[in-house]
Structures are given as C-alpha cells and as structure tokens.
Design a protein around this motif. Structure first.
Motif, PDB file in Angstrom:
ATOM      1  N   TYR A 352       0.812  -1.219   0.000  1.00 23.42           N
ATOM      2  CA  TYR A 352       0.000   0.000   0.000  1.00 23.42           C
ATOM      3  C   TYR A 352       0.849   1.274   0.000  1.00 23.42           C
ATOM      4  O   TYR A 352       0.325   2.374   0.162  1.00 23.42           O
ATOM      5  CB  TYR A 352      -0.922   0.011   1.226  1.00 23.42           C
ATOM      6  CG  TYR A 352      -1.805  -1.219   1.319  1.00 23.42           C
ATOM      7  CD1 TYR A 352      -2.663  -1.556   0.281  1.00 23.42           C
ATOM      8  CD2 TYR A 352      -1.765  -2.041   2.428  1.00 23.42           C
ATOM      9  CE1 TYR A 352      -3.474  -2.671   0.338  1.00 23.42           C
ATOM     10  CE2 TYR A 352      -2.565  -3.167   2.507  1.00 23.42           C
ATOM     11  CZ  TYR A 352      -3.412  -3.476   1.468  1.00 23.42           C
ATOM     12  OH  TYR A 352      -4.200  -4.592   1.532  1.00 23.42           O
ATOM     13  N   GLU A 353       2.134   1.147  -0.194  1.00 26.45           N
ATOM     14  CA  GLU A 353       3.027   2.304  -0.215  1.00 26.45           C
ATOM     15  C   GLU A 353       3.489   2.564  -1.645  1.00 26.45           C
ATOM     16  O   GLU A 353       3.972   1.655  -2.331  1.00 26.45           O
ATOM     17  CB  GLU A 353       4.239   2.033   0.679  1.00 26.45           C
ATOM     18  CG  GLU A 353       5.198   3.205   0.771  1.00 26.45           C
ATOM     19  CD  GLU A 353       6.404   2.888   1.643  1.00 26.45           C
ATOM     20  OE1 GLU A 353       7.308   3.745   1.715  1.00 26.45           O
ATOM     21  OE2 GLU A 353       6.447   1.788   2.227  1.00 26.45           O
ATOM     22  N   ALA A 354       3.346   3.793  -2.096  1.00 25.73           N
ATOM     23  CA  ALA A 354       3.811   4.150  -3.435  1.00 25.73           C
ATOM     24  C   ALA A 354       5.331   4.311  -3.407  1.00 25.73           C
ATOM     25  O   ALA A 354       5.865   5.095  -2.612  1.00 25.73           O
ATOM     26  CB  ALA A 354       3.146   5.440  -3.897  1.00 25.73           C
ATOM     27  N   LYS A 355       6.005   3.544  -4.259  1.00 29.43           N
ATOM     28  CA  LYS A 355       7.472   3.597  -4.335  1.00 29.43           C
ATOM     29  C   LYS A 355       7.893   3.527  -5.788  1.00 29.43           C
ATOM     30  O   LYS A 355       7.095   3.216  -6.677  1.00 29.43           O
ATOM     31  CB  LYS A 355       8.082   2.429  -3.555  1.00 29.43           C
ATOM     32  CG  LYS A 355       7.802   2.455  -2.063  1.00 29.43           C
ATOM     33  CD  LYS A 355       8.571   1.362  -1.321  1.00 29.43           C
ATOM     34  CE  LYS A 355       8.004  -0.016  -1.582  1.00 29.43           C
ATOM     35  NZ  LYS A 355       8.599  -1.039  -0.673  1.00 29.43           N
ATOM     36  N   ASN A 356       9.169   3.770  -6.037  1.00 27.52           N
ATOM     37  CA  ASN A 356       9.636   3.657  -7.418  1.00 27.52           C
ATOM     38  C   ASN A 356       9.760   2.181  -7.792  1.00 27.52           C
ATOM     39  O   ASN A 356       9.805   1.305  -6.912  1.00 27.52           O
ATOM     40  CB  ASN A 356      10.951   4.411  -7.612  1.00 27.52           C
ATOM     41  CG  ASN A 356      12.098   3.805  -6.816  1.00 27.52           C
ATOM     42  OD1 ASN A 356      12.315   2.598  -6.838  1.00 27.52           O
ATOM     43  ND2 ASN A 356      12.860   4.660  -6.134  1.00 27.52           N
ATOM     44  N   PRO A 357       9.808   1.867  -9.092  1.00 28.54           N
ATOM     45  CA  PRO A 357       9.810   0.471  -9.544  1.00 28.54           C
ATOM     46  C   PRO A 357      10.925  -0.376  -8.945  1.00 28.54           C
ATOM     47  O   PRO A 357      10.701  -1.541  -8.585  1.00 28.54           O
ATOM     48  CB  PRO A 357       9.952   0.595 -11.063  1.00 28.54           C
ATOM     49  CG  PRO A 357       9.401   1.930 -11.380  1.00 28.54           C
ATOM     50  CD  PRO A 357       9.750   2.810 -10.225  1.00 28.54           C
ATOM     51  N   ALA A 358      12.106   0.179  -8.829  1.00 26.29           N
ATOM     52  CA  ALA A 358      13.246  -0.593  -8.324  1.00 26.29           C
ATOM     53  C   ALA A 358      13.008  -1.053  -6.890  1.00 26.29           C
ATOM     54  O   ALA A 358      13.308  -2.203  -6.527  1.00 26.29           O
ATOM     55  CB  ALA A 358      14.529   0.241  -8.409  1.00 26.29           C
ATOM     56  N   LYS A 359      12.454  -0.169  -6.050  1.00 27.51           N
ATOM     57  CA  LYS A 359      12.180  -0.544  -4.658  1.00 27.51           C
ATOM     58  C   LYS A 359      11.071  -1.588  -4.577  1.00 27.51           C
ATOM     59  O   LYS A 359      11.128  -2.508  -3.748  1.00 27.51           O
ATOM     60  CB  LYS A 359      11.813   0.701  -3.849  1.00 27.51           C
ATOM     61  CG  LYS A 359      12.991   1.631  -3.601  1.00 27.51           C
ATOM     62  CD  LYS A 359      12.603   2.807  -2.706  1.00 27.51           C
ATOM     63  CE  LYS A 359      13.813   3.687  -2.415  1.00 27.51           C
ATOM     64  NZ  LYS A 359      13.447   4.848  -1.558  1.00 27.51           N
ATOM     65  N   CYS A 374       2.292  -4.117 -11.376  1.00 28.69           N
ATOM     66  CA  CYS A 374       2.462  -2.737 -10.922  1.00 28.69           C
ATOM     67  C   CYS A 374       1.609  -1.785 -11.780  1.00 28.69           C
ATOM     68  O   CYS A 374       1.568  -1.907 -13.016  1.00 28.69           O
ATOM     69  CB  CYS A 374       3.937  -2.345 -11.023  1.00 28.69           C
ATOM     70  SG  CYS A 374       4.298  -0.704 -10.370  1.00 28.69           S
ATOM     71  N   LEU A 375       0.942  -0.833 -11.112  1.00 29.69           N
ATOM     72  CA  LEU A 375       0.083   0.138 -11.790  1.00 29.69           C
ATOM     73  C   LEU A 375       0.684   1.534 -11.665  1.00 29.69           C
ATOM     74  O   LEU A 375       0.939   2.026 -10.564  1.00 29.69           O
ATOM     75  CB  LEU A 375      -1.318   0.119 -11.162  1.00 29.69           C
ATOM     76  CG  LEU A 375      -2.391   0.943 -11.854  1.00 29.69           C
ATOM     77  CD1 LEU A 375      -2.662   0.420 -13.269  1.00 29.69           C
ATOM     78  CD2 LEU A 375      -3.684   0.924 -11.035  1.00 29.69           C
ATOM     79  N   GLY A 376       0.939   2.149 -12.834  1.00 24.01           N
ATOM     80  CA  GLY A 376       1.450   3.521 -12.890  1.00 24.01           C
ATOM     81  C   GLY A 376       0.549   4.395 -13.738  1.00 24.01           C
ATOM     82  O   GLY A 376      -0.521   3.965 -14.199  1.00 24.01           O
ATOM     83  N   GLU A 377       0.994   5.646 -13.978  1.00 17.82           N
ATOM     84  CA  GLU A 377       0.188   6.609 -14.720  1.00 17.82           C
ATOM     85  C   GLU A 377      -0.150   6.116 -16.126  1.00 17.82           C
ATOM     86  O   GLU A 377      -1.310   6.139 -16.551  1.00 17.82           O
ATOM     87  CB  GLU A 377       0.935   7.944 -14.808  1.00 17.82           C
ATOM     88  CG  GLU A 377       0.122   9.074 -15.418  1.00 17.82           C
ATOM     89  CD  GLU A 377      -0.945   9.613 -14.473  1.00 17.82           C
ATOM     90  OE1 GLU A 377      -2.084   9.809 -14.944  1.00 17.82           O
ATOM     91  OE2 GLU A 377      -0.659   9.804 -13.281  1.00 17.82           O
TER      92      GLU A 377
END
Length: 410
Positions: A352-359, A374-377
C-alpha cells in the motif's frame, strides 16, 4: 525475555506447510466417509490411565498431569484416540449402533526429551472408525494412510502384525512370560513390563534386550482361527490392492489398547528408522472406558515428522504468489480493489506504499514472489498493468480485462 517453554515451538514460517499437510489428509479421509471431530486438549487423567495403559511409557513417564484449582486430577492429552472414544461414549453413540467415522488434528503433549522429530507439544492427524467389524475396514484405514503418504511424496515401509484377541492373547502372554523369566540381563523397564504388560517387552529399544529376545515366542504363531483368518485376509486385501508390506511379529505399538491388526509406516528420512504413521484395531477400548462393546480401528500421524521430511526436500528459492503495487498514491484504491478480486483464486501480497519500480521489485524479490504486477500513470490511462515474471524475466504490459485469464493460464 519470556520465551516458549522447552520442547514447544511456534509454527510461523512453516504454517503453509502445516496447512498443506492437513489439507491433503482431510481431502483423502473425507472421500472415505470420515467427518471432523474436535475434542478438548484437557481431560481427566483417569481417561488416559485406563485407555493408554499403566504399563505404557506415556503414563509412566510422559504425561503432563496436574491438580487444577478445583482439586481435579487432569492431564493434557498425550494422544487423540482416548478423547474421541470418551466423546463417542458420552454422546451415547455406542448405544445408537451403526458405523461412525471421525478425523481430527491438533496438539498433543508428552513430557519427553525434545529431539529431532519429537517435541513436548506436537501435532497429530488421526482417524477413528467405530462399529465396523470387517477386516476390510482395517485394510481401508491402512490404505488411507498409504494414500496420504503417497500424495505427500514420502517413501515408507509398511509393517503389519496381529496382536490376537481376548482368547489367544492371554495364552500367548503366559508363554512369553515363561520365556522372559528364563532370561538374565533385561533392562529395568523390561523387568517392570513383565508384570504389567509383557508384550511391551518386545518393543524395547535396548540393543541388549533385542538380542535376548531373538528366540522369544511370537504372537503370529499363537493366533486362534478367527484372528489367523482375519490376518490372512488383511494380507490378501493389501496384496490385491498393490500395497506392499512386511510382517513384523514383534510389532506391538506403544499403547495397551490394541488388538488384532497393528501397523506402522516407517521412514528413514529423519535419521534412524521411525514411525511416521501407525495404528490398528482396538475392539475393547470402548468397553474398557464404560461403553458398550464396539468394534474400532484407526491411526495417528505425526505432523512434525512429516514436516521435517518435506522441509528437507523443499527448494528455499521456489517463488510463489503475486506482488501487487502502485507507483503513485492515487492508484492505491485501484490496486486494493484489484487485489481483492485476484485473491479469489490467487495468493496476493498488496503493497500500500507508493514507491519507485526498483524498490517495489526489491520488495517482491525479498518476499520470494513469482509474479510482479504494478500500476502507474501510463498503465492506468491505457487500462493496463505492468507484468513481470520474476522466475524467467518475462516482462510486458497486460490489458486489465485479460489479466485474470492470463494469470490462470500460467
């Protein structure tokens, strides 16, 4: 720091394995007509003294027995059969007639030296069948055990014996006592058992005692016609159904209540040869505990021993399940809803935490997940989700409408 008592362990990392074993056992026993029963872990001590037998090591050395605040002599259950029989009688099923079949699983307690495969609180899966006299049920109980071990992929040796009945056992015991009294050098436990239950001497693990017992009379040479007929039929049924076995005339089991059929499945995958599943017929136990005479047969399986065997083979790097995440907080509601839907058929860990793809990829790797979603813009605008297989490296954008079908095909 408060720690768990010696010989009692938390089941944490192995919880999935425990549930898997129980699930396999349940599936098979349900197909044979067994129903679940749960009995209390705390019972009157007299229940186990009368059922397990005063000559057994359980009663003599291993019971968690105490006087409670009401002055009652109580005991944590050391095995499962006695409690099931007590419930069977208390609910007057012994008077109702017919055949009743039960399975159970849960904690048992014995105060013995903790070692590999042996704990002071341990878990068993067991089955008990009441009201069926036919030796075909003995065979079915053994076949259930064989099927469970086969489904779990555990190789064992099946050993069987007949312990006779009320007619032939006393005559055999008299012959055995005469032989035992002629020996010098038996251990103290064996000398005590001569007076309490002499056939338990045959089960002694002392190497010197076993050497002295090489020429002891055998119960299989002293069976009456009925017991011999049933034992021969049991061997025939097992043979006809491709169940391999060895006849072990010195197999007596560790509890006093057995009669006729006795059996054990032996494995050498956890050190020295030891029984992982065993049982037999106990046609006299219901009557011993105050009920009407009732035919009965069953077995118990040590779950920790099975877990030890399976864990020794499990690949620790095997990836399982789905890791679901988002690159922006505004998509958390979307992945939460998606995760609830996917969990109907899949194992899903939602972050539930927004992080960058690598993390996120690092978190998925640490959790040993197989599928990364993973869901992004960009994915949200195109009704897509980023899919990555962490086993083989496959990487693509999937239409959300096709996601469930795609995952089910993998």
């Amino acid at each position: 720091m408060i720690q768990a008592l010696r010989g009692m362990k938390d089941i944490i990392d192995d919880g999935d394995l425990y549930q898997y074993i129980v699930k396999i056992c349940e599936e098979i026993t349900l197909n044979f007509g067994y129903k679940f029963i749960e009995t209390p872990k705390l019972e009157q001590t007299s229940l186990f003294i009368r059922s397990v037998g005063e000559s057994s090591d359980i009663v003599n050395k291993e019971m968690y027995q105490f006087i409670d605040k009401g002055g009652n002599d109580v005991c944590l259950r050391p095995e499962g059969t006695a409690g099931v029989v007590r419930a069977f009688i208390e609910h007057k099923f012994d008077r109702a007639g017919g055949v009743r079949k039960y399975f159970y699983y849960g904690s048992m307690f014995r105060y013995e030296r903790p070692q590999k495969g042996r704990l002071r609180e341990f878990h068993q899966f067991g089955i008990e069948c009441f009201g069926e006299k036919s030796v075909y049920e003995d065979a079915s109980v053994i076949i259930i055990g064989a099927e469970i071990l086969n489904r779990l992929g555990i190789k064992t040796t099946l050993k069987i014996n007949s312990l006779g009945d009320k007619e032939c056992m006393p005559k055999y015991k008299a012959k055995l006592v005469e032989y035992l009294n002629s020996l010098d050098g038996l251990c103290q436990d064996c000398l005590r058992r001569i007076d309490t239950n002499p056939i338990r001497v045959l089960d002694c693990k002392n190497e010197n005692c076993q050497n002295l017992l090489k020429n002891a009379p055998l119960i299989t040479e002293n069976l009456n016609d009925e017991c011999q007929k049933d034992f021969d039929k049991l061997k025939e049924i097992l043979t006809n159904n491709n169940i391999k076995f060895e006849v072990d005339p010195k197999l007596v089991r560790g509890l006093d209540y057995y009669s006729k059929t006795a059996f054990e499945f032996i494995s050498d995958e956890i050190g020295s040869q030891s029984a992982v599943l065993g049982g037999g017929r106990y046609d006299n136990l219901v009557e011993y505990l105050g009920g009407r005479q009732t035919y009965a047969v069953g077995f118990a399986m040590g779950i920790e021993r099975i877990m030890e065997i399976l864990k020794s083979r499990t690949q620790s790097d095997e990836r399982k399940g789905i890791y679901l995440c988002a690159l922006d907080d505004k998509f958390i509601d979307e992945i939460y809803k998606l995760g609830l839907n996917l969990r109907k058929t899949h194992n899903v860990e939602t972050n539930y935490e927004a992080k960058n793809p690598a993390k996120h990829l690092k978190s998925a790797d640490n959790l040993n997940k197989k599928i990364f979603l993973c869901l992004g813009e960009n994915e949200f605008k195109n009704n897509e989700i980023w899919y990555k297989n962490l086993d083989n490296g496959d990487d693509e954008k999937l239409n959300l409408n096709d996601l469930e079908r795609f995952l089910n095909a993998r």
